[in-house]
Design a protein around this motif. Structure first.
Motif, PDB file in Angstrom:
ATOM      1  N   ILE A   1      35.400  49.418  30.693  1.00 31.98           N
ATOM      2  CA  ILE A   1      34.892  50.329  31.713  1.00 31.98           C
ATOM      3  C   ILE A   1      35.904  51.459  31.886  1.00 31.98           C
ATOM      4  O   ILE A   1      37.121  51.236  31.872  1.00 31.98           O
ATOM      5  CB  ILE A   1      34.675  49.589  33.053  1.00 31.98           C
ATOM      6  CG1 ILE A   1      33.623  48.479  32.877  1.00 31.98           C
ATOM      7  CG2 ILE A   1      34.246  50.554  34.162  1.00 31.98           C
ATOM      8  CD1 ILE A   1      33.484  47.563  34.079  1.00 31.98           C
ATOM      9  N   PHE A   2      35.407  52.664  32.065  1.00 23.83           N
ATOM     10  CA  PHE A   2      36.270  53.825  32.286  1.00 23.83           C
ATOM     11  C   PHE A   2      37.071  53.603  33.574  1.00 23.83           C
ATOM     12  O   PHE A   2      36.573  53.010  34.528  1.00 23.83           O
ATOM     13  CB  PHE A   2      35.409  55.086  32.413  1.00 23.83           C
ATOM     14  CG  PHE A   2      36.157  56.383  32.252  1.00 23.83           C
ATOM     15  CD1 PHE A   2      36.378  56.919  30.998  1.00 23.83           C
ATOM     16  CD2 PHE A   2      36.631  57.065  33.365  1.00 23.83           C
ATOM     17  CE1 PHE A   2      37.062  58.119  30.846  1.00 23.83           C
ATOM     18  CE2 PHE A   2      37.318  58.263  33.227  1.00 23.83           C
ATOM     19  CZ  PHE A   2      37.537  58.793  31.965  1.00 23.83           C
ATOM     20  N   PRO A   3      38.331  54.061  33.638  1.00 29.17           N
ATOM     21  CA  PRO A   3      39.145  53.790  34.834  1.00 29.17           C
ATOM     22  C   PRO A   3      38.576  54.432  36.099  1.00 29.17           C
ATOM     23  O   PRO A   3      37.974  55.508  36.053  1.00 29.17           O
ATOM     24  CB  PRO A   3      40.498  54.425  34.485  1.00 29.17           C
ATOM     25  CG  PRO A   3      40.497  54.598  33.014  1.00 29.17           C
ATOM     26  CD  PRO A   3      39.087  54.787  32.606  1.00 29.17           C
ATOM     27  N   ASP A   4      38.797  53.753  37.205  1.00 29.05           N
ATOM     28  CA  ASP A   4      38.609  54.353  38.519  1.00 29.05           C
ATOM     29  C   ASP A   4      40.005  54.756  38.975  1.00 29.05           C
ATOM     30  O   ASP A   4      40.792  53.926  39.421  1.00 29.05           O
ATOM     31  CB  ASP A   4      37.988  53.343  39.487  1.00 29.05           C
ATOM     32  CG  ASP A   4      37.765  53.927  40.864  1.00 29.05           C
ATOM     33  OD1 ASP A   4      38.182  55.075  41.104  1.00 29.05           O
ATOM     34  OD2 ASP A   4      37.179  53.227  41.722  1.00 29.05           O
ATOM     35  N   PHE A   5      40.314  56.038  38.862  1.00 25.31           N
ATOM     36  CA  PHE A   5      41.687  56.485  39.086  1.00 25.31           C
ATOM     37  C   PHE A   5      42.123  56.374  40.544  1.00 25.31           C
ATOM     38  O   PHE A   5      43.315  56.468  40.850  1.00 25.31           O
ATOM     39  CB  PHE A   5      41.868  57.913  38.566  1.00 25.31           C
ATOM     40  CG  PHE A   5      41.820  58.009  37.059  1.00 25.31           C
ATOM     41  CD1 PHE A   5      42.804  57.410  36.300  1.00 25.31           C
ATOM     42  CD2 PHE A   5      40.793  58.673  36.413  1.00 25.31           C
ATOM     43  CE1 PHE A   5      42.776  57.474  34.907  1.00 25.31           C
ATOM     44  CE2 PHE A   5      40.747  58.745  35.029  1.00 25.31           C
ATOM     45  CZ  PHE A   5      41.740  58.145  34.269  1.00 25.31           C
TER      46      PHE A   5
ATOM     47  N   ARG B   1      32.111  59.805  37.682  1.00 22.24           N
ATOM     48  CA  ARG B   1      30.789  59.564  37.089  1.00 22.24           C
ATOM     49  C   ARG B   1      30.911  58.753  35.797  1.00 22.24           C
ATOM     50  O   ARG B   1      30.067  57.895  35.523  1.00 22.24           O
ATOM     51  CB  ARG B   1      30.076  60.892  36.839  1.00 22.24           C
ATOM     52  CG  ARG B   1      29.502  61.518  38.111  1.00 22.24           C
ATOM     53  CD  ARG B   1      28.824  62.841  37.816  1.00 22.24           C
ATOM     54  NE  ARG B   1      29.800  63.902  37.597  1.00 22.24           N
ATOM     55  CZ  ARG B   1      29.513  65.077  37.036  1.00 22.24           C
ATOM     56  NH1 ARG B   1      28.280  65.327  36.590  1.00 22.24           N
ATOM     57  NH2 ARG B   1      30.447  65.995  36.892  1.00 22.24           N
ATOM     58  N   PHE B   2      31.956  59.018  35.018  1.00 18.22           N
ATOM     59  CA  PHE B   2      32.208  58.203  33.825  1.00 18.22           C
ATOM     60  C   PHE B   2      32.430  56.741  34.218  1.00 18.22           C
ATOM     61  O   PHE B   2      31.910  55.816  33.571  1.00 18.22           O
ATOM     62  CB  PHE B   2      33.445  58.712  33.077  1.00 18.22           C
ATOM     63  CG  PHE B   2      33.237  59.968  32.284  1.00 18.22           C
ATOM     64  CD1 PHE B   2      31.988  60.540  32.133  1.00 18.22           C
ATOM     65  CD2 PHE B   2      34.319  60.605  31.678  1.00 18.22           C
ATOM     66  CE1 PHE B   2      31.801  61.706  31.402  1.00 18.22           C
ATOM     67  CE2 PHE B   2      34.152  61.752  30.938  1.00 18.22           C
ATOM     68  CZ  PHE B   2      32.894  62.307  30.800  1.00 18.22           C
ATOM     69  N   PHE B   3      33.233  56.529  35.249  1.00 14.79           N
ATOM     70  CA  PHE B   3      33.504  55.177  35.722  1.00 14.79           C
ATOM     71  C   PHE B   3      32.207  54.472  36.121  1.00 14.79           C
ATOM     72  O   PHE B   3      31.947  53.340  35.675  1.00 14.79           O
ATOM     73  CB  PHE B   3      34.477  55.242  36.900  1.00 14.79           C
ATOM     74  CG  PHE B   3      34.455  54.036  37.791  1.00 14.79           C
ATOM     75  CD1 PHE B   3      34.869  52.793  37.333  1.00 14.79           C
ATOM     76  CD2 PHE B   3      33.998  54.140  39.098  1.00 14.79           C
ATOM     77  CE1 PHE B   3      34.834  51.672  38.161  1.00 14.79           C
ATOM     78  CE2 PHE B   3      33.963  53.038  39.933  1.00 14.79           C
ATOM     79  CZ  PHE B   3      34.372  51.794  39.459  1.00 14.79           C
ATOM     80  N   HIS B   4      31.394  55.107  36.931  1.00 19.29           N
ATOM     81  CA  HIS B   4      30.169  54.456  37.395  1.00 19.29           C
ATOM     82  C   HIS B   4      29.174  54.238  36.260  1.00 19.29           C
ATOM     83  O   HIS B   4      28.542  53.170  36.171  1.00 19.29           O
ATOM     84  CB  HIS B   4      29.529  55.280  38.514  1.00 19.29           C
ATOM     85  CG  HIS B   4      30.207  55.121  39.833  1.00 19.29           C
ATOM     86  ND1 HIS B   4      30.140  53.961  40.570  1.00 19.29           N
ATOM     87  CD2 HIS B   4      30.989  55.979  40.547  1.00 19.29           C
ATOM     88  CE1 HIS B   4      30.842  54.102  41.683  1.00 19.29           C
ATOM     89  NE2 HIS B   4      31.378  55.309  41.693  1.00 19.29           N
TER      90      HIS B   4
END
Length: 934
Positions: free
Chosen positions: A519-523, A556-559
């Motif tokens: 999953i893409f990071p949630d920074f 948006r990438f993360f979600h």
């Protein structure tokens, strides 16, 4: 007994850490200690005061670590490797004179203990409490205790580098002492060890064995009494010829035994009495009766089939960088585990402490600890074998009284000598004959399948075989399976299972490290790292994302990637549950793994907090004691189709659901089913559906519900009659497209692979496995094509191009036909503020900007680039209707692209490669040790 275990038996103290008795006296040594760092460089303070229990890190002692661009793991704020001396002055009371005095260090690194400057004791244990006999050194009065802890070369290199007991990827190789630190005084003749085995003994009418070891052979006439609660269970007169004795505890009604369904507990008291009836020593141990065994390929708990819905635990505790030693932390941990429908935890190459087992007992969770090894068993490596032998003796002796300690593994992804491993398993059975054991989790990476001598098999595959026929999980790296395994390679459905693979094993099969969907990071998570670890990896990823121009889209990438990963995990778990006879699975993971290249594969972050992607209730639809499973042949249908959908129920609730009503509904039909009798995977009949006639494509769903469970499946329905848009050109030829655009045409260009060979990536429907850096390294080393490394789609779902193609903002099953035939286009040469209609999310190691669908104006013409083979995608209705929807949009007045490109810019975009990103290597123990021919 082998040489290793003779040495271990001589060195290890086998006393239960939860022993509590008023007959014994204790001095708590928690508090201020002095320290000296023997290997400290000149630029840091080498001595001072700190607080124990704790580590050098938690006390902010050691070499300050500067921020770096290292993305392999979290960074320590302070680091120290070598010997540290912790000293404290203690006063021994007069009443301790002549008693056995023991120093307990609940969890530390290899340590030697000196009293008043004289070395007295040494223990190498890192997986269980160390107990140091200081009886002859601590006379009444004041003494200085010095504990020298070495987290350096005293730990064999394979353990220090790779085991999750030590690895810098997660727990870190800390130096210090955590948990209880105390002195205890007891009689010279005392109960050294007491293990009330939870397992009922079928040869003794369900009684349970209690093994007691004394500190020495007793004089004649001594008696040991065991009590459960207030009732005397057994009493024996002791022989002076031995120091080890067995008693027997009475049987318990099976329905009252411990399990996930009934996490009960029992107190067992053991007392040692002299011939004159005086109590010499007594202890109390928490345990509980249960019956856990295997029948064929099935685990059986108290007469009921059990399915192990598990997770892998890598010792990820980023605030302290060490395992928690307190009950409340573990109570929270298992509360979360249960919230997500899990009943099992495998501890990857490490063993948790006493309070973990106690919390698991109370929560009803089945545990699988392991020796601290991820590597190879080799007779010639005597240092490592000696070390592990002592660890095995201590782990099995220390924790076998807990009903949650049900299974034991020699380590993770092992290689080496089977006969040597067999000796280790034999030793574990010698201590606890009731323990279920296996050689290792995913031993030989599964290529050898079942090996004689193991009670169960944790594996990603059961031997070699054609295609995916031996696989026991749905996802793999591209280094290990063609195209990344079943889920990335198979047209979406909810029918497939692992029946063929498990048929190849005579013992229960547990899927090894199921999932690993990145999953893409949630920074935003970076701000949570206020403890001993610093998120330098996150900061570096954030910098790269910003440089690529994607910071504004990071959330948006993360979600979007998270929504896809959640669906993939559900599909994978359901495959396991609908496989009759499957033993279980061990997810990798419910929680992120912030090391080994940074594998953000969890629906929970490293702190075990929800990422907000899925609720526990929604997750449990596909992972619970009772799970309703609809076996759909596909998820995309055409009007008028007839379909039979078998419905099964994975029933592992310890009850018969005979006649349970299941209501099913769709927007166009509904009905009821009733389950057959039995436990395990039971039938509930078929749903017969005729797909309704629709004029435009619609997203629909099949809902199933009962008093015990519910589940749902999204489906998509497409009309049989398709629109005509003759004024839109669809082509794969770039030159033809440019000529049509020059004439003011409206063109859909689906460039062929040859055209975009240098400017595109390969197709990947699933999110990238584990992380790109790790398996890119492995693929390069084994000369295999690496994964494309992408993380699903970010879709402008409000765009007019999707008026006839229902979609959310993320990948879903209706996108498979297109994505599986795609070649995402690298658009780094375009301005950073340009957003594709459908963007392919790249991994944060590389950060390409990627387009699946991009529109632009070219001169008087209008162009839509769909970087996929739409002819192949159109073999399925969803592929045809994506193209229909785009054509309808292109033919309409709504088609007004904001991006303007020249013919040369279009040509360059498709044919001239951008700068390639350089990915640093990161090694993996399992592949570095892989023998030739495996």
């Amino acid at each position: 007994m082998t040489y290793y275990f003779k040495q271990a038996a001589a060195a290890a103290f086998l006393m239960i850490s939860s022993l509590m008795t008023s007959a014994r006296e204790h001095i708590d040594l928690a508090g201020d200690w002095n320290f000296i760092l023997l290997n400290a460089p000149s630029e840091i303070p080498a001595e001072g005061k700190l607080s124990l229990p704790g580590t050098l890190d938690t006390n902010r002692v050691g070499i300050p670590v500067e921020e770096s661009d290292n993305t392999s793991q979290l960074s320590r704020r302070f680091s120290y490797t070598g010997s540290a001396i912790f000293s404290k002055t203690v006063t021994i009371p007069e009443e301790w004179r002549g008693k056995h005095i023991e120093l307990l260090l609940e969890r530390t690194r290899p340590a030697s203990v000196a009293v008043d400057g004289k070395r007295i004791s040494y223990s190498s244990l890192i997986s269980a409490p160390q107990r140091h006999d200081l009886s002859d050194a601590l006379s009444p009065g004041t003494h200085t205790i010095e504990i020298t802890v070495n987290n350096g070369d005293s730990i064999p290199l394979p353990i220090r580098n790779n085991s999750h007991a030590c690895t810098e990827s997660t727990q870190t190789n800390w130096n210090g002492i955590i948990g209880e630190i105390r002195l205890s005084a007891m009689p010279r003749l005392h109960i050294k060890s007491a293990i009330p085995f939870p397992q009922t003994d079928s040869t003794r009418n369900g009684m349970r064995r209690l093994d007691v070891t004394l500190s020495q052979n007793p004089p004649a006439g001594y008696i040991i009494t065991a009590m459960t609660g207030d009732d005397e269970a057994d009493r024996i007169k002791l022989s002076p010829d031995t120091d080890t004795f067995s008693l027997w505890l009475p049987p318990t009604d099976r329905e009252q035994m411990w399990s996930e369904w009934n996490p009960t507990s029992e107190n067992v008291s053991i007392s040692l009495q002299s011939p004159d009836g005086m109590m010499e020593d007594s202890i109390s141990v928490s345990s509980a009766p249960r019956d856990f065994h295997t029948v064929g390929r099935q685990f059986i708990v108290n007469g009921h089939p059990a399915f192990l819905r598990g997770r892998h635990d890598a010792c990820v505790f980023p605030m302290t960088a060490h395992v928690p030693m307190d009950y409340e932390s573990w109570r929270r941990y298992f509360s979360i585990i249960k919230d997500y429908g899990l009943n099992h935890v495998r501890f990857h190459s490490w063993c948790p402490p006493e309070e973990c087992f106690r919390a698991a007992d109370e929560a009803g969770v089945y545990l699988q600890p392991e020796l601290p090894i991820w590597g190879s068993f080799d007779h010639d490596n005597t240092e490592l074998m000696d070390f592990l032998a002592k660890e095995l003796d201590a782990i099995v002796s220390e924790y076998s009284h807990h009903p949650s300690f049900m299974m034991f593994s020699l380590g993770n992804e092992l290689w080496g000598e089977i006969e040597l491993m067999k000796g280790f398993l034999d030793r574990a059975k010698e201590i606890n004959p009731y323990l279920l054991t296996t050689y290792g989790s995913n031993i030989y990476l599964g290529w050898k399948g079942h090996i004689d001598g193991e009670d169960f098999l944790v594996t990603c595959r059961v031997g070699g075989g054609d295609g995916f026929s031996t696989h026991t999980r749905a996802s793999f790296s591209f280094a290990d399976a063609d195209n990344g395994g079943i889920l990335n390679s198979t047209y979406p459905n909810s029918e497939m299972n692992f029946s063929n693979a498990i048929s190849l094993s005579p013992v229960p099969v547990i899927g090894h490290e199921t999932g690993q969907y990145q999953i893409f990071p949630d920074f935003r998570e970076m701000f949570k790292y206020t403890g001993v670890l610093r998120p330098d990896n996150f900061k570096e990823f954030a910098r790269r994302v910003t440089d690529a121009g994607n910071a504004r889209k990071a959330q948006r990438f993360f979600h979007a990637s998270g929504e896809l990963a959640t669906r993939l995990y559900r599909a994978d778990m359901e495959m396991n549950l609908r496989t009759p006879g499957m033993g279980g699975f061990q997810l990798l993971d419910l929680q992120d793994y912030p090391g080994q290249g940074t594998a953000l594969v969890g629906i929970l972050d490293a702190f075990m907090d929800s990422k907000g992607l899925v609720t526990p209730e929604k997750w449990r639809e596909a992972c619970d004691q009772v799970t309703i499973l609809a076996e759909l042949p596909k998820f995309c249908f055409t009007s008028g189709e007839s379909v039979e959908i078998p419905v099964k129920v994975a029933n592992f609730s310890a009850s018969d659901l005979d006649g349970m009503n299941i209501g099913w509904t769709t927007p166009f039909a509904s009905g009821n089913l009733s389950t057959s009798s039995g436990e395990g995977v039971v039938d509930a009949g078929n749903i017969s559906l005729t797909i309704p006639d629709v004029k435009v494509p619609v997203k629909s769903s099949l809902q199933l519900s009962s008093s015990k469970a519910s589940n749902s499946y999204d489906i998509w329905i497409y009309p049989t009659e398709e629109p005509r848009t003759e004024d839109v050109v669809v082509t794969t030829d770039l030159d033809f497209a440019l000529k049509a655009l020059d004439k003011g045409g409206r063109v859909i260009l689906c460039p062929d692979t040859a055209t975009v060979r240098e400017t595109s990536l390969g197709p990947l429907f699933t999110t990238d496995y584990w992380n790109y850096r790790m398996f890119r390294t492995i693929c390069d080393n084994v000369k295999k094509e690496p994964s494309p490394g992408t993380l699903g789609l970010l879709i402008d779902d409000s765009h007019e191009a999707f008026r006839l193609f229902p979609t959310d903002f993320h990948s879903d099953w209706q996108w498979f036909a297109t994505v599986a035939n795609s070649h995402p286009l690298i658009i780094d040469r375009l301005p950073k503020d340009i957003d594709p209609i459908v963007e392919v999310i790249d991994n944060v190691e590389r950060n390409y900007r990627l387009a699946l669908m991009l529109e632009c104006s070219v001169g008087k013409g209008k162009l839509m680039i769909i970087s996929a083979d739409m002819k192949k995608a159109a073999e399925h209705p969803e592929g045809r209707w994506l193209l229909n929807s785009v054509k309808t949009y292109m033919a309409s007045k709504r088609c007004k692209p904001s991006l303007l490109l020249s013919p040369q810019q279009v040509t360059d975009l498709l044919t001239k490669p951008s700068v390639k990103r350089i990915i640093k290597e990161i090694r993996n123990e399992s592949y570095d040790n892989k023998p030739n021919g495996i």
